[in-house]
Enzyme design. Structure first.
Site, PDB file in Angstrom:
ATOM      1  N   HIS A 109      14.634-110.142  28.741  1.00  0.00           N
ATOM      2  CA  HIS A 109      14.671-108.384  28.995  1.00  0.00           C
ATOM      3  C   HIS A 109      13.531-108.057  28.498  1.00  0.00           C
ATOM      4  O   HIS A 109      13.049-108.395  27.074  1.00  0.00           O
ATOM      5  CB  HIS A 109      15.758-107.920  28.227  1.00  0.00           C
ATOM      6  CG  HIS A 109      16.042-106.599  28.427  1.00  0.00           C
ATOM      7  ND1 HIS A 109      16.401-105.888  29.476  1.00  0.00           N
ATOM      8  CD2 HIS A 109      15.760-105.565  27.741  1.00  0.00           C
ATOM      9  CE1 HIS A 109      16.213-104.589  29.467  1.00  0.00           C
ATOM     10  NE2 HIS A 109      15.679-104.531  28.241  1.00  0.00           N
ATOM     11  N   ASP A 145      22.543-106.628  29.198  1.00  0.00           N
ATOM     12  CA  ASP A 145      21.396-106.805  28.195  1.00  0.00           C
ATOM     13  C   ASP A 145      22.058-106.698  26.817  1.00  0.00           C
ATOM     14  O   ASP A 145      21.318-106.584  25.806  1.00  0.00           O
ATOM     15  CB  ASP A 145      20.673-105.645  28.236  1.00  0.00           C
ATOM     16  CG  ASP A 145      19.712-105.678  29.699  1.00  0.00           C
ATOM     17  OD1 ASP A 145      19.626-106.543  29.997  1.00  0.00           O
ATOM     18  OD2 ASP A 145      19.423-104.443  30.078  1.00  0.00           O
ATOM     19  N   GLU A 174       6.250-112.962  27.553  1.00  0.00           N
ATOM     20  CA  GLU A 174       7.614-113.572  28.005  1.00  0.00           C
ATOM     21  C   GLU A 174       7.325-115.025  28.427  1.00  0.00           C
ATOM     22  O   GLU A 174       8.314-115.744  28.295  1.00  0.00           O
ATOM     23  CB  GLU A 174       7.968-112.669  29.382  1.00  0.00           C
ATOM     24  CG  GLU A 174       8.133-111.234  28.898  1.00  0.00           C
ATOM     25  CD  GLU A 174       8.801-110.395  30.162  1.00  0.00           C
ATOM     26  OE1 GLU A 174       9.436-110.978  31.299  1.00  0.00           O
ATOM     27  OE2 GLU A 174       8.518-109.083  30.030  1.00  0.00           O
TER      28      GLU A 174
HETATM   29  C1  GAR Z   1       9.820-109.290  33.454  1.00  0.00           C
HETATM   30  O1  GAR Z   1       9.218-108.216  32.606  1.00  0.00           O
HETATM   31  C2  GAR Z   1      11.362-109.253  33.176  1.00  0.00           C
HETATM   32  O2  GAR Z   1      11.423-109.280  31.759  1.00  0.00           O
HETATM   33  C3  GAR Z   1      11.954-108.227  33.912  1.00  0.00           C
HETATM   34  O3  GAR Z   1      11.497-107.983  35.108  1.00  0.00           O
HETATM   35  C4  GAR Z   1      10.131-108.657  35.053  1.00  0.00           C
HETATM   36  C5  GAR Z   1      10.146-109.627  36.051  1.00  0.00           C
HETATM   37  O4  GAR Z   1       8.716-110.212  36.154  1.00  0.00           O
HETATM   38  N1  GAR Z   1      13.451-108.117  33.662  1.00  0.00           N
HETATM   39  C6  GAR Z   1      14.203-106.995  33.581  1.00  0.00           C
HETATM   40  O5  GAR Z   1      13.761-105.812  33.482  1.00  0.00           O
HETATM   41  C7  GAR Z   1      15.770-107.411  33.700  1.00  0.00           C
HETATM   42  N2  GAR Z   1      16.289-106.153  33.352  1.00  0.00           N
HETATM   43  P1  GAR Z   1       8.679-111.736  36.837  1.00  0.00           P
HETATM   44  O6  GAR Z   1       9.327-111.473  38.070  1.00  0.00           O
HETATM   45  O7  GAR Z   1       7.090-111.643  36.973  1.00  0.00           O
HETATM   46  O8  GAR Z   1       9.167-112.803  36.197  1.00  0.00           O
END
Ligand code: GAR
Length: 196
Positions: A109, A145, A174
């Site tokens: 998250h 979350d 991340e």
């Molecule tokens: C990431 O920033 C993740 O933390 C967020 O979506 C993005 C996905 O990027 N997740 C959320 O917001 C979940 N509630 P990605 O598809 O490039 O991994």
């Protein structure tokens, strides 16, 4: 060797970071990438890695979350995963689905939980005047979350940051944090990791 299924909805950059990390002496391997959106950019990236893929479009199911999940579950169960990783998976899961995987489902998250569960995390951190933002990997429970924190990484919020600027800075972290947590978690160690 632990088997890992990864659920995505979008670009899948966290999925790629996880997949690329699961080589060599890593205690886990990716066995499935599944998406609720057949157009998710991450699916093409998974195809390039040769991993089994599944796409179950949630839209025809409307409000029937259980129906959607039953279809998704067929693909997940076929892959026999030990661990499920949500990586930018943007569908809220029902308590029944969560309880099936409780204790073996992780999520990343883009905030320093318990701050800012839900959406628009970066704009909320900027609006609040926070000096720091970041990301959290946690075990998934029936509360959105929420769930035990397995790791966090922090970044500064800089003057003049837009939500996109901050999101990009957090995303870099991340990609460090999620693989580090998954490696530790796959070896049975749930001690949280706090990256600077
Ligand atoms: C990431 O920033 C993740 O933390 C967020 O979506 C993005 C996905 O990027 N997740 C959320 O917001 C979940 N509630 P990605 O598809 O490039 O991994």
């Amino acid at each position: 060797m632990k088997r890992v299924a990864i659920l995505i909805s979008g670009g899948g950059s966290n999925m790629v970071a996880l997949v690329n990390s699961m080589t060599g002496d890593h205690p886990a391997r990716a066995v499935l990438v599944a998406s609720n959106d057949p157009g998710a950019g991450g699916l093409a990236k998974a195809a390039a890695s040769g991993i089994t893929m599944a796409a179950v479009d949630h839209r025809p199911f409307g409000r029937d979350r259980a129906g959607f999940e039953a279809e998704l579950l067929k693909h997940i169960e076929a892959a026999e995963p030990d661990i499920l990783c949500l990586a930018g998976f943007m569908r809220v899961l029902t308590p029944a689905f969560v309880s099936r995987f409780e204790g073996r489902m992780l999520n990343i998250h883009p905030s320093l939980l318990p701050k800012y569960p839900g959406l628009h995390t970066h704009q909320r951190a900027i609006d609040a005047g926070d000096a720091e933002a970041g990301c959290t990997v946690h075990e998934v429970t029936a509360v959105l979350d929420d769930g035990p924190i397995l790791g966090q990484a922090r970044v500064p919020v800089l003057a003049g940051d837009s939500a996109d600027d901050l999101a990009a800075r957090v995303l870099v972290q991340e990609h460090r944090l999620y693989p580090a947590v998954l490696r530790r978690y796959s070896s049975g160690d749930r001690t949280p990791i706090f990256l600077p």
